[in-house]
Each structure stands twice: as structure tokens, then as C-alpha cells.
Scaffold this motif. Structure first.
Motif, short mmCIF file in Angstrom:
data_model
loop_
_atom_site.label_atom_id
_atom_site.label_comp_id
_atom_site.label_asym_id
_atom_site.label_seq_id
_atom_site.Cartn_x
_atom_site.Cartn_y
_atom_site.Cartn_z
N ALA A 489 43.84 53.92 39.30
CA ALA A 489 43.45 53.24 40.54
C ALA A 489 42.19 52.41 40.32
N SER A 490 41.24 52.95 39.57
CA SER A 490 39.99 52.21 39.33
C SER A 490 40.23 50.97 38.49
N GLU A 491 41.20 51.02 37.56
CA GLU A 491 41.51 49.86 36.73
C GLU A 491 41.98 48.67 37.58
N VAL A 492 42.81 48.96 38.58
CA VAL A 492 43.34 47.88 39.43
C VAL A 492 42.19 47.14 40.11
N PHE A 493 41.20 47.88 40.55
CA PHE A 493 40.07 47.24 41.23
C PHE A 493 39.08 46.64 40.23
N MET A 494 38.81 47.35 39.14
CA MET A 494 37.79 46.88 38.21
C MET A 494 38.33 45.83 37.25
N TYR A 495 39.36 46.15 36.46
CA TYR A 495 39.78 45.24 35.40
C TYR A 495 40.54 44.03 35.92
N VAL A 496 41.41 44.20 36.92
CA VAL A 496 42.08 43.04 37.50
C VAL A 496 41.06 42.17 38.21
N GLY A 497 40.12 42.81 38.93
CA GLY A 497 39.05 42.06 39.57
C GLY A 497 38.20 41.31 38.55
N GLN A 498 37.93 41.96 37.41
CA GLN A 498 37.18 41.30 36.35
C GLN A 498 37.91 40.07 35.82
N LEU A 499 39.20 40.21 35.53
CA LEU A 499 39.97 39.08 35.02
C LEU A 499 39.89 37.89 35.96
N GLU A 500 40.10 38.14 37.24
CA GLU A 500 40.05 37.06 38.22
C GLU A 500 38.64 36.51 38.35
N PHE A 501 37.65 37.39 38.37
CA PHE A 501 36.27 36.98 38.59
C PHE A 501 35.76 36.10 37.46
N PHE A 502 35.91 36.56 36.22
CA PHE A 502 35.38 35.79 35.10
C PHE A 502 36.17 34.51 34.87
N ASN A 503 37.47 34.51 35.16
CA ASN A 503 38.24 33.29 35.03
C ASN A 503 37.81 32.26 36.06
N ALA A 504 37.52 32.72 37.29
CA ALA A 504 37.14 31.80 38.35
C ALA A 504 35.71 31.33 38.22
N GLN A 505 34.82 32.15 37.68
CA GLN A 505 33.39 31.84 37.69
C GLN A 505 32.88 31.18 36.41
N THR A 506 33.74 31.00 35.41
CA THR A 506 33.33 30.29 34.21
C THR A 506 33.72 28.82 34.34
#
Length: 618
Positions: A489-506
Motif C-alpha cells: 500500500a505504501s508503494e502505491v502512494f510513495m513510488y508511483v507518486g515519486q514517478l509522477e512527481f519527478f517526471n512532472a517537476q524536472t
């Protein structure tokens, strides 16, 4: 700009039909502008998802039971094996920086993915051959009963060379395949924008489904001593993944590489340092050097300019024009180590703003890496039989995978639509990537507490007089289900959120680097985990004590290590909240205006929001 704002932009322009070419600057294999109807989208996306699933199956076919291979075949103790797995996994993610650099600078994402997949296949083939010919002796050894013989230095060297070739190949491939998949959806197009957001969730789901086979079927064969069979199955899967990836070549959309981002980064730092004594005016971007106004590409990326921000004002000096810069320009051109375009300066600011958030994700990766090491060793010390069937301890990570699939569905179908409804009513932003990463940290704390409680009960029902700890507790291995499920459950929030966040913010020219940041947090987490285990073992074994993590876990206190991780993650959560509140999102020029227009079209928003959602497969 959000997908909804892009859609409103199209509505306000009242276009009769879609543009034939993509709007984000992608090209086809021959370098021509991509045609929307016959390139990218979900046809290419599904090929990449299948490729990711097969490659992940191959990788975890080695990684999921590597700790048991080291203890049973190479005769290493628990602490050394856990440390070696952490170092190996960390090295996988370190190599992601190499892949990201080559992709963004020279090769492009497609070529980088293809080359590193070939290296991956070579490493797996070498491991399969060396295991079959040298390491698994006598045949069938490496299970719980039959010990393996000793190995020569050359054989051990061949083994480590093979697994680190696998690390190099997979590490260079992983950050680029995620970004390459996202490239197949035009974020400037309303329907494809929603599909791009959804792609990251499905990508992580494909990753987990690919590992499901490794954690169950392959894990079972390897646990029974059929290591060579498991490694050859992984090799076959990697070869199939490579062939499938190459088959999709005519359908893909491509971004051209943008040049060395490291030099652009250094140029800004050097130029700002050289002008440290310059007094900076307060009139904003109009006082700065901007090649875009002269019809040139300032930053070497796709050309989208970043809005000037007030953070890290020291760096703005790199873009202010002095008398010397004017003289240099008249005499033959601008010196890039003294004067940098404002967009290039903002690229550096974007990366610097990301660093505190990235640092806060490392402790989470320390928690996550326990699944491949100490969770497996803990499971091996529990009751692993149901009737006559023996459950491989590594296969318990299947509950992590099932949890990931369940929570991806819950998030995309329940939580996200619910958040969007609240967004319409009160103007809030709903669940952002930063919110999701914070939720992931909270669930990770609960996972470590659950693991510690289970270990307390495992020790209570353990036979302390046994000479080894495998299967020595009467507590069923299924008591590990909560900790694996919470990690999922934590992966869905952390790692998927990370993928989207770093892709959008770079910035546009650093998208692969953004994905590499996700993997680098995993890498640093593995190295920190190895360092933490070493420190705990050293400190807890003083005065001839067995320590927290001895070879026989029944004589240790693994529960205390889990509670220590819960405490460290709690501290990390507090720091993360402070960093997230400080963080300012990247803004591209032309999008702020659209934000204002969409705010004036609230009535249109509520009516037009649903249509792109229907076609986006979110």
C-alpha cells in the motif's frame, strides 16, 4: 498546467478537430514530426508495459531469492548476505544515473533502453551458465537439506561479475523505460494528458505483476534447489522482453537528446560565482539574458521556457548581462561559462528544489529494501508448511504485489475521483503527488511496527535450543501478510507518486534524470540499510552478546531493528512535511495564463471534465 486546463484551452479555442501532429515536439524513428493517429498512445504504451513486466520477471527471478542463494549456496551468514543484497540492489539503482545521463545527453531513451537490455541479457546468460556449470555442486544443492561444496576464487568472481552485469543492464534500462513510456502520450493534448498520468500507475502495476511470477513459481523452484532452472527462465524472459521492445520501434514517439545536462548545470554555477559581486536588479526576467527572444533554443530542451522564480537568487547572477558580456557578444558570441540563459538558470533551480524532497525518500527505501532481505530471513525462521506443502519465504512478497494491485485500483477508481469532486466544490488541489508520498511514509511506519510485533510473537513461539533458525518457530509465516500488505500500500502512494512527481517537476531536457532520482533514492536506501545493519550488528554484539541480527535469529532481537526503522521513518516524516510545505512547483511560460482563464471558466469545467476522462483509460 493540469490536464483539465489543457482541455479547457482547447474548448476555448473551439477547435473543429485535432491537430495531426503531436504538440510536445516528439518525432518518429526517421526524425519527422510524429503523427498522432499512427504513433504512440496506448498501442506503444501496452508494448512498453509488457516489456517492463517481462524484464521485471527476469530481474526478480534473480533478486528475490538472492539472499538465500548467498546463504545456502555460497555459505554466507545472514548479516553478510543481507548486506551483499543491499549493496547489489543499491548498485542497480546507482547505474540508473549512467543510463539517464547517456539518454538525456547523447543516445536518447530508445537507444539507451535497447543497449542496456542487451547487457542485461548477457549478464543473465552468464549467471545461468556459471550456476549450472560451477556453483550448483553437487546437483540439487542449495535447498534447506543439501549443502553446496566450496567454490574457487574464479567461480566466485564469475558469479559477482554476472550479477553486477545484471545490475548494470537493469539499472541503465529502468529509468529510461518509464520515461520512454510516458513519452508516448502528448501532455499538450487533453485526452493523452490523462493517459500519461494513468500510465505511471499501470507501469508500476506491470512491474509488480512481472515480479509476481518470480516470487511464486520461480521462487518455489529456487527454494527447492533448482537454481539453474530459475535463472534460465529469467534469461528467456529478458530475451523475449528485448524482442518485444524492438518490434514496437515503428510505433514509438521519440524525443531527441538535448546535450550534456551536467555541463549546463556547471555553467550556471560557474557563471553565478564569477558574478558574485554583481548587484542584481529587482525587475525580474526582463533584465536577464534570454536567447529565446532571439529565436534560439535557450536550454537545449524542447523549447518550453520555465517561469522565473525568486528562490536561489544567487543563481540569477548567471543570467544578468554585464558590460563584459556585451563585449564578448560583439566579438564573436556569448561565453556560456559567464552568461547563461534564464531558462538554463531555472533548470538548475528546479533540480535544487527537488533535492530536499529526494533526500526525504531515502529512509522509505531503507524500509522497502527489508522485503528482499530481513523479511525473507524472518519468514524462513517461521512455520512455512501447510499440510505437506512448503511455502518459500520469498514468495510471501506476493502479498505485497497483490496489495499494490488492489491499492492502485482503489486510488485510481475511488480516491482520485473523490478528490476531484472536492476540488470542484472548494477550489482545493485534491491529492497531489506530495500528499501521496507523505501518506506512503505513514503507511511505511505502520508496516515496520507490524513487522516488529510479528517478530516479538515469532520469538515467543520459537525453539531457542535449535542450532539453526529455519522453521524453528511454530508461528505461521502467514503472520507476515500484514507487513507485506502495508509495504505494498505504501508503494502505491510513495513510488508511483515519486514517478509522477519527478517526471512532472524536472525540465524537459532532464526527464530521464527525474526517473533516475526515483531509482537513486532506492539505491541510497539500500546502501543506508547496509550501513545501518552493519552498525547495529557491531554495536549490539559488544561484550560477546549475540546481537540483534545473528545467524540464528532466535538468539537475536530483529524486532528491535524493525522498531528502530519505524522511529527513523517517523523522524523522516516530520522533516518531509516541512520540505513539502516549502516546495514550489515548476511552472512553464504560457501556462499561468491558461490557469487564469480556466479559473474564469468554472462552469465549463464541471461540464467538460468528464469527456476526456472517458477516453483516457484512467
Amino acid at each position: 498546467m493540469s490536464c483539465l486546463e489543457i482541455y479547457n484551452k482547447d474548448v476555448m479555442k473551439k477547435k473543429e478537430g485535432e491537430e495531426e501532429e503531436t504538440r510536445d515536439g516528439t518525432v518518429d524513428y526517421y526524425g519527422r514530426a510524429s503523427i498522432r493517429s499512427n504513433s504512440g498512445q496506448w498501442v506503444a504504451g501496452i508494448i512498453i508495459l509488457l516489456n517492463q513486466g517481462l524484464a521485471t520477471l527476469a530481474f526478480f527471478g534473480v533478486g528475490v531469492n538472492l539472499v538465500l542463494f548467498l546463504t545456502r549456496v555460497l555459505q554466507q551468514n545472514n548479516a553478510d548476505a543481507a548486506n551483499n543484497v543491499s549493496k547489489w540492489t543499491g548498485t542497480v539503482y546507482i547505474f540508473s544515473l549512467v543510463g539517464a545521463f547517456l539518454s538525456d545527453s547523447y543516445w536518447g531513451r530508445y537507444k539507451t533502453c535497447a543497449i542496456f537490455q542487451v547487457i542485461f541479457v548477457i549478464g543473465l546468460s552468464s549467471l545461468s551458465l556459471s550456476s549450472y556449470m560451477f556453483l550448483i555442486r553437487p546437483r540439487g544443492c542449495g535447498d534447506e537439506v543439501t549443502p553446496c561444496g566450496t567454490h574457487s576464487t574464479m567461480e566466485i568472481t564469475m558469479f559477482y561479475l554476472s550479477i553486477y552485469l545484471i545490475a548494470f543492464g537493469n539499472g541503465g534500462y529502468q529509468p529510461n523505460i518509464a520515461t520512454f513510456g510516458a513519452d508516448q502520450f502528448d501532455e499538450e493534448h487533453p485526452k493523452e494528458c490523462y493517459s500519461k498520468v494513468a500510465f505511471f500507475s499501470y507501469f508500476y502495476l506491470a512491474l509488480n505483476l512481472g515480479s509476481l511470477f518470480s516470487n511464486t513459481i520461480l521462487g518455489y523452484f529456487e527454494d527447492e534447489g533448482m537454481w539453474a532452472l530459475g535463472f534460465w527462465a529469467s534469461t528467456g524472459s529478458a530475451i523475449l522482453a528485448l524482442i518485444l521492445f524492438l518490434v514496437g520501434t515503428p510505433r514509438y514517439r521519440y524525443f531527441k537528446p538535448t546535450g550534456n545536462p551536467l555541463s549546463r548545470f556547471c555553467q550556471v554555477l560557474v557563471a553565478a560565482t564569477k558574478k558574485s559581486s554583481v548587484e542584481v536588479p529587482s525587475r525580474g526576467r526582463e533584465e536577464m539574458y534570454d536567447e529565446d527572444k532571439e529565436g534560439k533554443n535557450a536550454s537545449g530542451n524542447t523549447g518550453r521556457r520555465i517561469v522565473h522564480t525568486d528562490e536561489f537568487k544567487f543563481l540569477d547572477r548567471a543570467a544578468y548581462i554585464t558590460a563584459r558580456d556585451l563585449d564578448d557578444k560583439k566579438q564573436g558570441g556569448v561565453n556560456p561559462w559567464r552568461l547563461c540563459p534564464v531558462t538554463q538558470v531555472e533548470e538548475v533551480k528546479c533540480i535544487l528544489r527537488l533535492m530536499p524532497i529526494w533526500l526525504c525518500t531515502i529512509i522509505y527505501s531503507v524500509v522497502f529494501t527489508q522485503m528482499a532481505s530481513l523479511f525473507v530471513e524472518q519468514g524462513a525462521a517461521m512455520k512455512t508448511t501447510v499440510s505437506d506443502f512448503k511455502i518459500p519465504p520469498a514468495s510471501m512478497s506476493s502479498f505485497d504485489i497483490l496489495s499494490v494491485a488492489l491499492f492502485i485500483f482503489i486510488y485510481r477508481r475511488v480516491l482520485e475521483p473523490l478528490a476531484n469532486r472536492f476540488k470542484k466544490k472548494d477550489g482545493t488541489k485534491g491529492i497531489t503527488e506530495l500528499h501521496r508520498m507523505g501518506i506512503g511514509l505513514v503507511i511505511a511506519i505502520l508496516a515496520m511496527v507490524a513487522a516488529g510485533v510479528v517478530e516479538c510473537f515469532r520469538l515467543k513461539f520459537a525453539d531457542k535450543s535449535c542450532t539453526h533458525c529455519d522453521g524453528s518457530s511454530s508461528l505461521s509465516i502467514f503472520w507476515q501478510v500484514p507487513q507485506y500488505s502495508l509495504i505494498g500500500a505504501s508503494e502505491v502512494f510513495m513510488y508511483v507518486g515519486q514517478l509522477e512527481f519527478f517526471n512532472a517537476q524536472t525540465p524537459d531536457g532532464l526527464k530521464s534524470f527525474g526517473s533516475a532520482l526515483c531509482m537513486m533514492s532506492m539505491s541510497m536506501g539500500n546502501f543506508v540499510s547496509s550501513l545501518l545493519v552493519t552498525m547495529v550488528v557491531k554495536i549490539s554484539t559488544e561484550d560477546h552478546m549475540p546481537g540483534w541480527i545473528p545467524r540464528n535469529l532466535n538468539k537475536g532481537h530483529l524486532d528491535r531493528f524493525y522498531f528502530l526503522l519505524a522511529a527513523l521513518t517517523s523522524i523522516d516524516l516530520v522533516v518531509y512535511i516541512a520540505c513539502a510545505r516549502w516546495y514550489k512547483c515548476i511552472k512553464l511560460e504560457g501556462k499561468d495564463e491558461m490557469q487564469d482563464m480556466s479559473d474564469d471558466e468554472n462552469d465549463t469545467d464541471s461540464d467538460d471534465y468528464e469527456e476526456p476522462m472517458k477516453d483516457s483509460k484512467v
